[in-house]
Scaffold this motif. Sequence first.
Motif, mmCIF file in Angstrom:
data_model
loop_
_atom_site.group_PDB
_atom_site.id
_atom_site.type_symbol
_atom_site.label_atom_id
_atom_site.label_comp_id
_atom_site.label_asym_id
_atom_site.label_seq_id
_atom_site.Cartn_x
_atom_site.Cartn_y
_atom_site.Cartn_z
ATOM 1 N N THR A 259 0.702 -1.168 0.256
ATOM 2 C CA THR A 259 -0.016 0.013 -0.050
ATOM 3 C C THR A 259 0.882 1.176 0.136
ATOM 4 O O THR A 259 0.279 2.332 -0.259
ATOM 5 N N GLY A 260 2.145 1.111 0.202
ATOM 6 C CA GLY A 260 3.125 2.391 0.434
ATOM 7 C C GLY A 260 2.782 3.154 1.656
ATOM 8 O O GLY A 260 3.265 4.097 1.926
ATOM 9 N N LEU A 261 1.850 2.654 2.702
ATOM 10 C CA LEU A 261 1.461 3.427 3.845
ATOM 11 C C LEU A 261 2.802 3.015 4.927
ATOM 12 O O LEU A 261 3.479 1.901 4.760
ATOM 13 N N PRO A 262 2.948 3.855 6.045
ATOM 14 C CA PRO A 262 4.044 3.470 6.974
ATOM 15 C C PRO A 262 3.523 1.917 7.493
ATOM 16 O O PRO A 262 2.277 1.592 7.577
ATOM 17 N N ASN A 263 4.720 1.338 7.879
ATOM 18 C CA ASN A 263 4.131 0.105 8.609
ATOM 19 C C ASN A 263 4.271 0.299 10.197
ATOM 20 O O ASN A 263 4.100 1.345 10.582
ATOM 21 N N ARG A 264 3.890 -0.849 10.877
ATOM 22 C CA ARG A 264 3.787 -0.662 12.359
ATOM 23 C C ARG A 264 5.118 -0.078 13.064
ATOM 24 O O ARG A 264 4.855 0.681 14.069
ATOM 25 N N VAL A 265 6.259 -0.415 12.601
ATOM 26 C CA VAL A 265 7.383 0.242 13.356
ATOM 27 C C VAL A 265 7.329 1.642 13.172
ATOM 28 O O VAL A 265 7.604 2.271 14.127
ATOM 29 N N GLN A 266 7.016 2.291 12.198
ATOM 30 C CA GLN A 266 7.136 3.492 11.705
ATOM 31 C C GLN A 266 6.346 4.390 12.788
ATOM 32 O O GLN A 266 6.145 5.321 13.268
ATOM 33 N N PHE A 267 4.821 3.610 12.611
ATOM 34 C CA PHE A 267 3.802 3.937 13.463
ATOM 35 C C PHE A 267 4.012 4.164 14.741
ATOM 36 O O PHE A 267 3.560 5.381 15.467
ATOM 37 N N GLU A 268 4.496 3.291 15.386
ATOM 38 C CA GLU A 268 4.798 3.249 16.701
ATOM 39 C C GLU A 268 5.701 4.037 17.278
ATOM 40 O O GLU A 268 5.813 5.146 18.227
ATOM 41 N N SER A 269 6.811 4.277 16.548
ATOM 42 C CA SER A 269 8.052 5.415 16.741
ATOM 43 C C SER A 269 7.254 7.071 16.628
ATOM 44 O O SER A 269 7.526 7.500 17.492
ATOM 45 N N ARG A 270 6.313 7.131 15.444
ATOM 46 C CA ARG A 270 5.880 8.396 15.340
ATOM 47 C C ARG A 270 4.788 8.707 16.458
ATOM 48 O O ARG A 270 4.446 9.840 16.923
ATOM 49 N N LEU A 271 4.102 7.586 16.798
ATOM 50 C CA LEU A 271 3.093 7.954 17.962
ATOM 51 C C LEU A 271 3.694 8.102 19.170
ATOM 52 O O LEU A 271 3.143 9.004 20.014
ATOM 53 N N ASP A 277 5.184 14.865 22.544
ATOM 54 C CA ASP A 277 4.800 16.529 22.463
ATOM 55 C C ASP A 277 3.349 16.567 22.976
ATOM 56 O O ASP A 277 3.249 17.948 23.582
ATOM 57 N N ALA A 278 2.476 15.705 23.010
ATOM 58 C CA ALA A 278 1.219 16.013 23.598
ATOM 59 C C ALA A 278 1.500 16.364 25.142
ATOM 60 O O ALA A 278 0.612 17.096 25.513
ATOM 61 N N ALA A 279 2.369 15.483 25.699
ATOM 62 C CA ALA A 279 2.369 15.685 27.003
ATOM 63 C C ALA A 279 2.947 16.938 27.553
ATOM 64 O O ALA A 279 2.482 17.595 28.485
ATOM 65 N N VAL A 280 3.692 17.554 26.619
ATOM 66 C CA VAL A 280 4.443 18.880 26.785
ATOM 67 C C VAL A 280 3.468 19.853 26.706
ATOM 68 O O VAL A 280 3.383 20.964 27.570
ATOM 69 N N MET A 281 2.784 19.962 25.582
ATOM 70 C CA MET A 281 1.697 20.898 25.265
ATOM 71 C C MET A 281 0.286 20.631 25.881
ATOM 72 O O MET A 281 -0.489 21.683 25.764
ATOM 73 N N GLY A 282 0.092 19.615 26.556
ATOM 74 C CA GLY A 282 -1.202 19.337 27.133
ATOM 75 C C GLY A 282 -2.299 18.994 26.491
ATOM 76 O O GLY A 282 -3.341 19.659 26.457
ATOM 77 N N GLN A 283 -2.150 18.187 25.346
ATOM 78 C CA GLN A 283 -3.107 18.112 24.133
ATOM 79 C C GLN A 283 -3.433 16.540 24.280
ATOM 80 O O GLN A 283 -2.729 15.761 25.013
ATOM 81 N N ARG A 284 -4.240 16.282 23.400
ATOM 82 C CA ARG A 284 -4.881 14.976 23.152
ATOM 83 C C ARG A 284 -4.336 14.244 21.738
ATOM 84 O O ARG A 284 -4.304 15.167 20.871
ATOM 85 N N VAL A 285 -4.124 13.205 21.737
ATOM 86 C CA VAL A 285 -4.053 12.181 20.637
ATOM 87 C C VAL A 285 -4.949 10.889 20.639
ATOM 88 O O VAL A 285 -5.125 10.295 21.486
ATOM 89 N N ALA A 286 -5.447 11.048 19.396
ATOM 90 C CA ALA A 286 -6.465 9.741 19.223
ATOM 91 C C ALA A 286 -5.831 8.768 18.214
ATOM 92 O O ALA A 286 -5.131 9.052 17.090
ATOM 93 N N ALA A 337 -4.251 1.544 10.992
ATOM 94 C CA ALA A 337 -4.376 2.235 12.277
ATOM 95 C C ALA A 337 -4.315 3.861 11.763
ATOM 96 O O ALA A 337 -3.613 4.079 10.649
ATOM 97 N N VAL A 338 -4.851 4.673 12.506
ATOM 98 C CA VAL A 338 -4.649 5.927 12.102
ATOM 99 C C VAL A 338 -4.488 6.953 13.373
ATOM 100 O O VAL A 338 -5.162 6.590 14.349
ATOM 101 N N MET A 339 -3.596 7.473 13.309
ATOM 102 C CA MET A 339 -2.981 8.408 14.375
ATOM 103 C C MET A 339 -3.666 9.974 13.983
ATOM 104 O O MET A 339 -3.308 10.626 13.055
ATOM 105 N N LEU A 340 -4.454 10.657 15.067
ATOM 106 C CA LEU A 340 -4.994 11.826 14.941
ATOM 107 C C LEU A 340 -4.299 12.758 15.976
ATOM 108 O O LEU A 340 -4.678 12.592 17.099
ATOM 109 N N ALA A 341 -3.414 13.876 15.558
ATOM 110 C CA ALA A 341 -2.765 14.467 16.486
ATOM 111 C C ALA A 341 -2.381 15.739 15.804
ATOM 112 O O ALA A 341 -1.803 16.071 14.881
#
Length: 422
Positions: A259-271, A277-286, A337-341
Amino acid sequence: MRQRAPPASPARTPRSTLQSVLRRAHLRLAFVAVAMAAVSLIVVAVIALRAYAGNNLNLMARSLGYTVEAALVFGDRIAAAEAIGLIANKEDVAEVVVTDGRGLPFAAWQLPAGSAIARLEREVADIALPGPATAVVLHDGVVVGHVEVRGQGHQFFGFLLGGVGGILACLAVSVLGAYVSAQRLRRNIVAPLRALARVAHAVRRERAFGQRVEPVAIAELNQLGDDFNALLDELEDWQNSLREENASLEHQAKHDALTGLPNRVQFESRLARALCDAAVMGQRVAVLYLDCDRFKEINDCLGHEAGDAVLIGIAARLRTQVREADLVARLGGDEFAVMLAPMREAASAGRIAEGVLASMAPTIVLPDGRTVATMMSIGVALYPDHARDAIGLLRAADAAMYRAKRARPGSWQFAEGVVGPA
């Protein structure tokens, strides 16, 4: 067991520069050439001057013999001394001795001792010039006395001083010429070699393969520069090829080949980075965990080619339902998986999940023209509500997806439970 100390690195030997080597070579060559020429000229001149001085002394002895002939015949010593002094004072003579026919002293003249230079001249004359010249004094064929003349060496000494001065002057001119020649060599040889060395240093230390050596006037150095530039061209091509290959390998290591999408390794790393970043900024991630409900049936009934087409179609539809800053990945098989940040509110994650489900409603066209319908079940987990790390957030979303699949395939659910404050 005692450990052996590592061998000490050898001290770097100081090396001379090419410019200093060429300068020393020019100076040595100039010195040797001037010295050999000067020594040769001085030896030849000394031999010639020695012969000239010998002839001159012989002539002087005969001339003095004619002068004192009458004084010897009449036994007038005073007249003989005056005649000798009158002539010797005007010539390069140090001493004159006149003896009578029986070999007894008759008259003599000697140059005053004078200064230290005059004494040095005499010593040099005694060593370098021929011995005293002797002439026989005849009167009507009868030997009436002898005249012995010793040279002063003033002219010879002056010649030696002039020769030494000439040598020093030639050496000075040679040194100046060697310096000028060395400067020209520096411009024509050393400067191009230094430019080549600078480029080589930049290539080795900074990997600056785009630098090139400029053309120079000397054919051999210009050829060397051309060959070096050709080598840099090859190295630059090799570096670009290697960079592209590394980029391709890195992309393959972090992306799904189908599919050309990021795989599990890259997804977990970027998540994980997004959560920091969210912990520092006080934001949410879905995180949305998606699973295809009919994929095994499609794969078994229609074949793997159809299954691949379905996965590609799902990936394309997922990209259209999220923001550019969000991340869509294929975790493996029919799981996505989809990360919303960042995510402002939980309701926004729910609306995006509903949009994803709506996008899956149209059938997917297979390569052979047939169409197939598919459904997705989605689990939604929020940071920091349901987990505080990447693995925990994925597990919470995965569990919510399975609950949605069991409750009603093609639906979505939030993760259960709330994580307490850290």
